[in-house]
Design a protein around this motif. Sequence first.
Motif, PDB file in Angstrom:
ATOM      1  N   SER A  36     -74.710  13.067  -3.649  1.00 18.99           N
ATOM      2  CA  SER A  36     -74.361  11.357  -3.414  1.00 18.99           C
ATOM      3  C   SER A  36     -74.232  11.113  -1.883  1.00 18.99           C
ATOM      4  O   SER A  36     -75.293   9.761  -1.400  1.00 18.99           O
ATOM      5  N   VAL A  37     -73.797  12.483  -1.241  1.00 12.96           N
ATOM      6  CA  VAL A  37     -73.532  12.263   0.564  1.00 12.96           C
ATOM      7  C   VAL A  37     -75.096  11.619   1.078  1.00 12.96           C
ATOM      8  O   VAL A  37     -75.385  10.854   1.673  1.00 12.96           O
ATOM      9  N   ALA A  38     -75.942  12.537   0.671  1.00 13.84           N
ATOM     10  CA  ALA A  38     -77.517  12.717   0.966  1.00 13.84           C
ATOM     11  C   ALA A  38     -77.776  11.002   0.833  1.00 13.84           C
ATOM     12  O   ALA A  38     -78.296  10.442   1.828  1.00 13.84           O
ATOM     13  N   ARG A  39     -77.713  10.509  -0.288  1.00 18.16           N
ATOM     14  CA  ARG A  39     -78.292   9.407  -0.769  1.00 18.16           C
ATOM     15  C   ARG A  39     -77.577   8.272   0.123  1.00 18.16           C
ATOM     16  O   ARG A  39     -78.064   7.137   0.411  1.00 18.16           O
ATOM     17  N   ALA A  40     -76.413   8.154  -0.068  1.00 13.84           N
ATOM     18  CA  ALA A  40     -75.600   7.188   1.243  1.00 13.84           C
ATOM     19  C   ALA A  40     -75.913   7.653   2.094  1.00 13.84           C
ATOM     20  O   ALA A  40     -76.716   6.285   3.040  1.00 13.84           O
ATOM     21  N   ARG A  41     -76.405   8.345   2.719  1.00 13.19           N
ATOM     22  CA  ARG A  41     -77.138   8.443   4.442  1.00 13.19           C
ATOM     23  C   ARG A  41     -78.299   8.378   4.637  1.00 13.19           C
ATOM     24  O   ARG A  41     -78.288   7.048   5.190  1.00 13.19           O
ATOM     25  N   LEU A  42     -79.410   7.960   3.616  1.00 14.64           N
ATOM     26  CA  LEU A  42     -80.524   7.507   3.597  1.00 14.64           C
ATOM     27  C   LEU A  42     -80.373   6.135   3.664  1.00 14.64           C
ATOM     28  O   LEU A  42     -80.716   5.384   3.529  1.00 14.64           O
ATOM     29  N   TYR A  47     -80.720   0.669   5.546  1.00 10.31           N
ATOM     30  CA  TYR A  47     -80.582  -0.915   5.502  1.00 10.31           C
ATOM     31  C   TYR A  47     -79.309  -1.428   6.456  1.00 10.31           C
ATOM     32  O   TYR A  47     -78.750  -2.493   6.026  1.00 10.31           O
ATOM     33  N   GLY A  48     -78.412  -0.751   6.774  1.00 12.38           N
ATOM     34  CA  GLY A  48     -77.427  -0.491   7.962  1.00 12.38           C
ATOM     35  C   GLY A  48     -75.995  -2.073   7.352  1.00 12.38           C
ATOM     36  O   GLY A  48     -75.542  -1.453   6.213  1.00 12.38           O
ATOM     37  N   PHE A  49     -76.334  -2.899   7.945  1.00 12.25           N
ATOM     38  CA  PHE A  49     -75.038  -3.938   7.847  1.00 12.25           C
ATOM     39  C   PHE A  49     -75.715  -3.804   5.824  1.00 12.25           C
ATOM     40  O   PHE A  49     -74.250  -4.421   5.320  1.00 12.25           O
ATOM     41  N   MET A  58     -71.692  -0.965  -5.927  1.00  7.39           N
ATOM     42  CA  MET A  58     -73.048   0.047  -5.952  1.00  7.39           C
ATOM     43  C   MET A  58     -71.789   1.480  -6.809  1.00  7.39           C
ATOM     44  O   MET A  58     -70.983   2.380  -5.219  1.00  7.39           O
ATOM     45  N   GLY A  59     -71.227   1.578  -7.687  1.00  3.19           N
ATOM     46  CA  GLY A  59     -69.747   2.420  -7.876  1.00  3.19           C
ATOM     47  C   GLY A  59     -70.415   3.769  -7.678  1.00  3.19           C
ATOM     48  O   GLY A  59     -68.961   4.367  -6.840  1.00  3.19           O
ATOM     49  N   ALA A  60     -70.885   4.399  -7.309  1.00  3.28           N
ATOM     50  CA  ALA A  60     -71.523   5.780  -6.258  1.00  3.28           C
ATOM     51  C   ALA A  60     -71.163   5.404  -5.062  1.00  3.28           C
ATOM     52  O   ALA A  60     -70.913   6.816  -4.372  1.00  3.28           O
ATOM     53  N   PHE A  61     -71.754   4.915  -4.630  1.00  4.35           N
ATOM     54  CA  PHE A  61     -71.600   4.371  -3.150  1.00  4.35           C
ATOM     55  C   PHE A  61     -70.306   4.168  -2.855  1.00  4.35           C
ATOM     56  O   PHE A  61     -69.883   3.813  -1.494  1.00  4.35           O
ATOM     57  N   ARG A  62     -70.033   3.463  -3.334  1.00  4.06           N
ATOM     58  CA  ARG A  62     -68.544   2.528  -3.027  1.00  4.06           C
ATOM     59  C   ARG A  62     -67.562   3.092  -2.181  1.00  4.06           C
ATOM     60  O   ARG A  62     -67.078   2.995  -0.955  1.00  4.06           O
ATOM     61  N   SER A  63     -67.135   4.683  -2.487  1.00  2.51           N
ATOM     62  CA  SER A  63     -65.920   5.728  -1.441  1.00  2.51           C
ATOM     63  C   SER A  63     -67.034   6.045  -0.438  1.00  2.51           C
ATOM     64  O   SER A  63     -66.301   6.791   0.294  1.00  2.51           O
ATOM     65  N   LEU A  64     -68.670   6.230  -0.060  1.00  6.24           N
ATOM     66  CA  LEU A  64     -69.041   7.000   0.507  1.00  6.24           C
ATOM     67  C   LEU A  64     -69.385   6.041   1.413  1.00  6.24           C
ATOM     68  O   LEU A  64     -68.969   6.714   2.981  1.00  6.24           O
ATOM     69  N   ILE A  65     -69.972   4.938   1.957  1.00  2.00           N
ATOM     70  CA  ILE A  65     -70.467   3.809   2.967  1.00  2.00           C
ATOM     71  C   ILE A  65     -69.575   3.421   3.795  1.00  2.00           C
ATOM     72  O   ILE A  65     -70.287   3.781   4.907  1.00  2.00           O
ATOM     73  N   PRO A  66     -68.141   3.273   3.307  1.00  2.00           N
ATOM     74  CA  PRO A  66     -67.173   3.087   4.577  1.00  2.00           C
ATOM     75  C   PRO A  66     -67.493   4.630   5.518  1.00  2.00           C
ATOM     76  O   PRO A  66     -67.446   4.101   6.456  1.00  2.00           O
ATOM     77  N   GLY A  67     -67.136   5.702   5.012  1.00  2.00           N
ATOM     78  CA  GLY A  67     -67.365   6.713   5.907  1.00  2.00           C
ATOM     79  C   GLY A  67     -68.547   7.314   6.892  1.00  2.00           C
ATOM     80  O   GLY A  67     -68.259   7.122   8.258  1.00  2.00           O
ATOM     81  N   PRO A  75     -71.998  -0.136  14.616  1.00  2.00           N
ATOM     82  CA  PRO A  75     -70.659  -0.744  15.717  1.00  2.00           C
ATOM     83  C   PRO A  75     -69.356  -1.760  14.625  1.00  2.00           C
ATOM     84  O   PRO A  75     -70.351  -2.204  14.003  1.00  2.00           O
ATOM     85  N   GLN A  76     -67.900  -1.227  14.985  1.00  2.00           N
ATOM     86  CA  GLN A  76     -67.963  -1.298  14.316  1.00  2.00           C
ATOM     87  C   GLN A  76     -67.496  -3.461  13.844  1.00  2.00           C
ATOM     88  O   GLN A  76     -67.087  -4.009  12.866  1.00  2.00           O
ATOM     89  N   GLY A  77     -67.622  -4.170  14.823  1.00  2.00           N
ATOM     90  CA  GLY A  77     -67.559  -5.446  14.462  1.00  2.00           C
ATOM     91  C   GLY A  77     -68.520  -5.752  13.845  1.00  2.00           C
ATOM     92  O   GLY A  77     -68.458  -6.662  12.166  1.00  2.00           O
ATOM     93  N   ARG A  78     -69.599  -4.661  13.631  1.00  2.00           N
ATOM     94  CA  ARG A  78     -70.828  -5.056  12.410  1.00  2.00           C
ATOM     95  C   ARG A  78     -69.884  -4.974  10.838  1.00  2.00           C
ATOM     96  O   ARG A  78     -70.080  -5.367  10.804  1.00  2.00           O
ATOM     97  N   PHE A  79     -69.978  -3.329  10.556  1.00  2.00           N
ATOM     98  CA  PHE A  79     -68.610  -2.711  10.065  1.00  2.00           C
ATOM     99  C   PHE A  79     -67.647  -3.526   9.328  1.00  2.00           C
ATOM    100  O   PHE A  79     -67.951  -4.568   8.072  1.00  2.00           O
ATOM    101  N   GLN A  80     -67.312  -4.143  10.107  1.00  2.00           N
ATOM    102  CA  GLN A  80     -66.005  -5.648   9.699  1.00  2.00           C
ATOM    103  C   GLN A  80     -66.386  -6.059   8.987  1.00  2.00           C
ATOM    104  O   GLN A  80     -65.667  -7.293   8.235  1.00  2.00           O
ATOM    105  N   LEU A  81     -67.532  -6.953   9.798  1.00  2.00           N
ATOM    106  CA  LEU A  81     -67.546  -8.336   9.301  1.00  2.00           C
ATOM    107  C   LEU A  81     -68.753  -7.709   7.766  1.00  2.00           C
ATOM    108  O   LEU A  81     -68.434  -8.469   6.543  1.00  2.00           O
ATOM    109  N   ALA A  82     -69.610  -6.916   7.507  1.00  2.00           N
ATOM    110  CA  ALA A  82     -70.036  -6.976   5.769  1.00  2.00           C
ATOM    111  C   ALA A  82     -68.744  -6.390   5.288  1.00  2.00           C
ATOM    112  O   ALA A  82     -68.800  -6.747   4.226  1.00  2.00           O
ATOM    113  N   ASN A  83     -67.628  -5.452   5.725  1.00  2.00           N
ATOM    114  CA  ASN A  83     -66.754  -5.307   4.985  1.00  2.00           C
ATOM    115  C   ASN A  83     -65.562  -6.246   4.311  1.00  2.00           C
ATOM    116  O   ASN A  83     -65.172  -6.454   3.236  1.00  2.00           O
ATOM    117  N   VAL A  84     -65.532  -7.581   5.315  1.00  2.00           N
ATOM    118  CA  VAL A  84     -64.498  -8.533   4.995  1.00  2.00           C
ATOM    119  C   VAL A  84     -65.254  -9.766   4.112  1.00  2.00           C
ATOM    120  O   VAL A  84     -65.125  -9.746   2.974  1.00  2.00           O
TER     121      VAL A  84
END
Length: 139
Positions: A36-42, A47-49, A58-67, A75-84
Motif C-alpha cells: 500500500s505504501v508503494a502504491r501511495a508513493r507511486l 499526480y501530486g496535488f 480512495m479507502g486504501a490510500f486515505r490514511s497514507l497520502i497525507p503522510g 509544498p505545504q500550501g499546495r498540500f493544504q489547498l488540496a486537503n481543505v
Amino acid sequence: MGNRGRILGDAVSYWIGNAYGPALLKSGALRKRRRSVARARLLFYRYGFLAVFAGRFMGAFRSLIPGMAGIMKMPQGRFQLANVLSGAIWFPWLLLPGYLGVRGADALGATGSAAILAILAVVCIIAIVSRRKRAGRQP
C-alpha cells in the motif's frame, strides 16, 4: 467538527511525514503495509496535488497520502489547498448516493420502493453466491 477534524488529521499526518521523512517508511507500522505504501508513493509521484485531493476518496490510500505528501516534501500550501478542498466536499459526496436513492424511492411510491428493494436483495444474493464460488475454487 467533522470536516475540521478530517482536515486537521490530514494536516497532522503531513507534518509528521515532513518532520520524520523517509525514516517513517522503515517503521514497523508501515513495514507491514509495504504494498500500500508503494502504491501511495507511486500515486503521489504521478499526480501530486491530485493524489492528495483524490486520495481522500480512495479507502486504501486515505490514511497514507497525507503522510506521503509530507515525506516527499510537497509544498505545504499546495498540500493544504488540496486537503481543505477535498475535506470540504468528502462528507457531502459520501452521503449523496443515499440522499438521491431516498429521493428516487419517494418519487416511485411504496410499490416502486418495494420493487427496488427486491432488486437490490437479488443483486446482493447473486454477488455473495458468486464470491463464495470464486473463493471455493481458489487453492
